[in-house]
Design a protein around this motif. Structure first.
Motif, mmCIF file in Angstrom:
data_model
loop_
_atom_site.group_PDB
_atom_site.id
_atom_site.type_symbol
_atom_site.label_atom_id
_atom_site.label_comp_id
_atom_site.label_asym_id
_atom_site.label_seq_id
_atom_site.Cartn_x
_atom_site.Cartn_y
_atom_site.Cartn_z
ATOM 1 N N ASP A 20 0.831 -1.217 0.000
ATOM 2 C CA ASP A 20 0.000 0.000 0.000
ATOM 3 C C ASP A 20 0.858 1.257 0.000
ATOM 4 O O ASP A 20 0.580 2.218 -0.729
ATOM 5 C CB ASP A 20 -0.877 0.047 1.261
ATOM 6 N N THR A 21 1.863 1.273 0.873
ATOM 7 C CA THR A 21 2.652 2.498 1.042
ATOM 8 C C THR A 21 3.412 2.853 -0.230
ATOM 9 O O THR A 21 3.515 4.034 -0.596
ATOM 10 C CB THR A 21 3.639 2.373 2.218
ATOM 11 N N VAL A 22 3.935 1.838 -0.902
ATOM 12 C CA VAL A 22 4.676 2.096 -2.142
ATOM 13 C C VAL A 22 3.721 2.535 -3.247
ATOM 14 O O VAL A 22 3.992 3.504 -3.978
ATOM 15 C CB VAL A 22 5.476 0.851 -2.556
ATOM 16 N N LYS A 23 2.607 1.860 -3.373
ATOM 17 C CA LYS A 23 1.637 2.240 -4.409
ATOM 18 C C LYS A 23 1.097 3.652 -4.167
ATOM 19 O O LYS A 23 0.964 4.448 -5.106
ATOM 20 C CB LYS A 23 0.496 1.218 -4.446
ATOM 21 N N LEU A 24 0.776 3.963 -2.907
ATOM 22 C CA LEU A 24 0.313 5.310 -2.574
ATOM 23 C C LEU A 24 1.373 6.341 -2.941
ATOM 24 O O LEU A 24 1.063 7.374 -3.564
ATOM 25 C CB LEU A 24 -0.013 5.402 -1.087
ATOM 26 N N ALA A 25 2.612 6.081 -2.551
ATOM 27 C CA ALA A 25 3.687 7.038 -2.818
ATOM 28 C C ALA A 25 3.859 7.293 -4.308
ATOM 29 O O ALA A 25 3.988 8.441 -4.751
ATOM 30 C CB ALA A 25 4.989 6.522 -2.203
ATOM 31 N N LEU A 26 3.856 6.209 -5.099
ATOM 32 C CA LEU A 26 4.131 6.335 -6.528
ATOM 33 C C LEU A 26 2.937 6.862 -7.314
ATOM 34 O O LEU A 26 3.106 7.376 -8.417
ATOM 35 C CB LEU A 26 4.556 4.978 -7.104
ATOM 36 N N ARG A 27 1.744 6.735 -6.735
ATOM 37 C CA ARG A 27 0.538 7.150 -7.455
ATOM 38 C C ARG A 27 -0.080 8.414 -6.866
ATOM 39 O O ARG A 27 -1.295 8.570 -6.852
ATOM 40 C CB ARG A 27 -0.472 6.007 -7.475
ATOM 41 N N GLY A 28 0.736 9.299 -6.386
ATOM 42 C CA GLY A 28 0.262 10.602 -5.943
ATOM 43 C C GLY A 28 0.732 11.034 -4.578
ATOM 44 O O GLY A 28 0.761 12.231 -4.278
ATOM 45 N N GLY A 29 1.128 10.100 -3.720
ATOM 46 C CA GLY A 29 1.530 10.459 -2.370
ATOM 47 C C GLY A 29 2.777 11.311 -2.317
ATOM 48 O O GLY A 29 2.834 12.313 -1.573
ATOM 49 N N LEU A 30 3.786 10.962 -3.091
ATOM 50 C CA LEU A 30 5.027 11.743 -3.086
ATOM 51 C C LEU A 30 4.806 13.131 -3.676
ATOM 52 O O LEU A 30 5.390 14.117 -3.210
ATOM 53 C CB LEU A 30 6.118 11.004 -3.861
ATOM 54 N N ALA A 31 3.990 13.213 -4.702
ATOM 55 C CA ALA A 31 3.701 14.524 -5.303
ATOM 56 C C ALA A 31 2.978 15.424 -4.304
ATOM 57 O O ALA A 31 3.313 16.614 -4.156
ATOM 58 C CB ALA A 31 2.860 14.342 -6.556
ATOM 59 N N ALA A 32 2.010 14.845 -3.577
ATOM 60 C CA ALA A 32 1.207 15.648 -2.659
ATOM 61 C C ALA A 32 1.954 16.006 -1.383
ATOM 62 O O ALA A 32 1.836 17.128 -0.878
ATOM 63 C CB ALA A 32 -0.077 14.895 -2.308
ATOM 64 N N LYS A 33 2.723 15.087 -0.847
ATOM 65 C CA LYS A 33 3.338 15.279 0.463
ATOM 66 C C LYS A 33 4.779 15.787 0.400
ATOM 67 O O LYS A 33 5.260 16.429 1.335
ATOM 68 C CB LYS A 33 3.296 13.977 1.254
ATOM 69 N N ALA A 34 5.494 15.489 -0.687
ATOM 70 C CA ALA A 34 6.900 15.896 -0.781
ATOM 71 C C ALA A 34 7.160 16.827 -1.956
ATOM 72 O O ALA A 34 8.272 17.346 -2.099
ATOM 73 C CB ALA A 34 7.801 14.659 -0.893
ATOM 74 N N GLY A 35 6.159 17.026 -2.811
ATOM 75 C CA GLY A 35 6.328 17.918 -3.949
ATOM 76 C C GLY A 35 7.155 17.342 -5.069
ATOM 77 O O GLY A 35 7.593 18.078 -5.962
#
Length: 360
Positions: free
Chosen positions: A150-165
């Motif tokens: 979950d964490t990897v999929k979330l990060a790669l599918r929008g999480g990193l863009a939203a939380k880390a820019g």
């Protein structure tokens, strides 16, 4: 011969389910080192870091995420820009499991474990650490957790863009360092490996790190994590320098126990073993409907049953029996007999591991 142990606190610790004492903060950097800073071979490399042990790092036996902070420390020291998105709670044994509905919350951790606060202070993302739980309204101590995948999929599918820019995917996904090795049959259950598989499924290079523990004390010494993390940073630097960071397959890197002063031996290219080191067993309670989940532990030398190992190049043999760092390629494609599509890359990475990779 094999035996079973009920999943008491001791057995849970051995399985990587068990807790993190923290050392004092590192000593100030000497003036000579500040004047001549160490090389930063990973400068400009963006790394997503996850695991299956959580980002808590609060248990006394170091089984719930201390390895993640050691890996973060080593990668930032080598110049990488690191962002952590890891499970909120321990998720050992979740494999490639995902959550199919509901809400995920990625909550930033502001108070990091003692001694690790400033490790990534000069990185563009500041080494941000996020724990991912299920539900809305923030993550509480007893919140259910997202799985490693979950964490990897979330990060790669929008999480990193939203939380880390971050724009676009990271250059590399690292998972671990797991509390305990992920070898032989245990690889199928491993959330550490499952998270790496989730990354290459999205065509992002990935490496899964796991470290052996101190079996006599049922704990996972900080020294094992640190030795593995520092080796890992040099390994990643070598792969990067040679253009060998690939998403065609992930690498699984297991490190032996060095807590008693034993030195880890040179990396060996291995296959996943076809036997077992540990397995799940189920013991019925009387004549009722309940069964206790117990951990079966294989002892060395078995020649029959699920504990038997037939492969001479098995990861378990070279790690546990001979004390080497073991490296094995892992793929997402479970189709039996599938031709190796990246044969040239596989050969090049194997050659690097066998001839040029750093020594512990």
């Amino acid at each position: 011969m094999r035996h079973t142990l009920a999943l008491t606190a001791a057995a849970a610790a051995l399985a990587g389910l068990g807790a993190t004492a923290f050392a004092a903060a590192p000593a100030p950097t000497p003036a000579a080192e500040r004047a001549h800073p160490a090389p930063r071979p990973l400068a400009g490399l963006r790394i997503l870091l996850s695991n299956d042990d959580s980002m808590q790092a609060a248990r006394a036996n170091n089984s719930d995420g201390l390895g993640l902070y050691e890996l973060r420390r080593a990668m930032c020291a080598a110049g990488a820009d690191v962002v952590v998105m890891a499970p909120w709670q321990v998720q050992s044994g979740k494999g490639t499991a995902v959550t199919n509905g509901g809400v995920l919350t990625a909550q930033r951790r502001t108070a990091l474990p003692a001694g690790y606060e400033a490790d990534c202070a000069d990185a563009p993302s500041g080494g941000a650490v996020f724990g991912v739980c299920l539900g809305e309204g923030g993550c509480a101590p007893d919140s259910p957790s997202a799985t490693p995948a979950d964490t990897v999929k979330l990060a790669l599918r929008g999480g990193l863009a939203a939380k880390a820019g971050w724009k676009g995917a990271p250059d590399l996904v690292l998972t671990g360092i797991n509390s305990g090795p992920n070898i032989a049959a245990s690889v199928n259950d491993s959330g550490t490996v499952g998270a790496a598989v989730a990354a290459i499924d999205q065509e992002v290079p990935a490496i899964a790190f796991s470290s052996s523990g101190d079996e006599s004390r049922l704990s996972f010494p900080r020294g094992n994590y640190r030795a593995h993390a520092e080796f890992g940073a040099r390994l990643v630097a070598g792969l990067r320098e040679r253009g060998l960071l690939t998403s065609a397959f992930a690498l699984k890197v297991d490190y032996p126990d060095v807590s008693a002063g034993r030195a880890a031996k040179a990396p060996v290219w291995t296959r996943v073993g076809d036997g077992a080191v540990a397995y799940h067993a189920y013991e019925r309670r009387g004549s009722g409907d309940a069964f206790d989940i117990v951990l079966g532990l294989c002892e060395g030398g078995e020649s029959e049953g699920e504990c038997a190992e037939s492969r001479k190049d098995a990861d378990s043999t070279w790690l546990l029996g001979k004390g080497h760092v073991t490296i094995a390629p892992i793929t997402w494609d479970r189709t039996y007999g599938t031709p190796v599509e990246a044969a040239r890359e596989l050969k090049a990475v194997r050659r690097y591991v066998e001839r040029e990779a750093p020594r512990p």
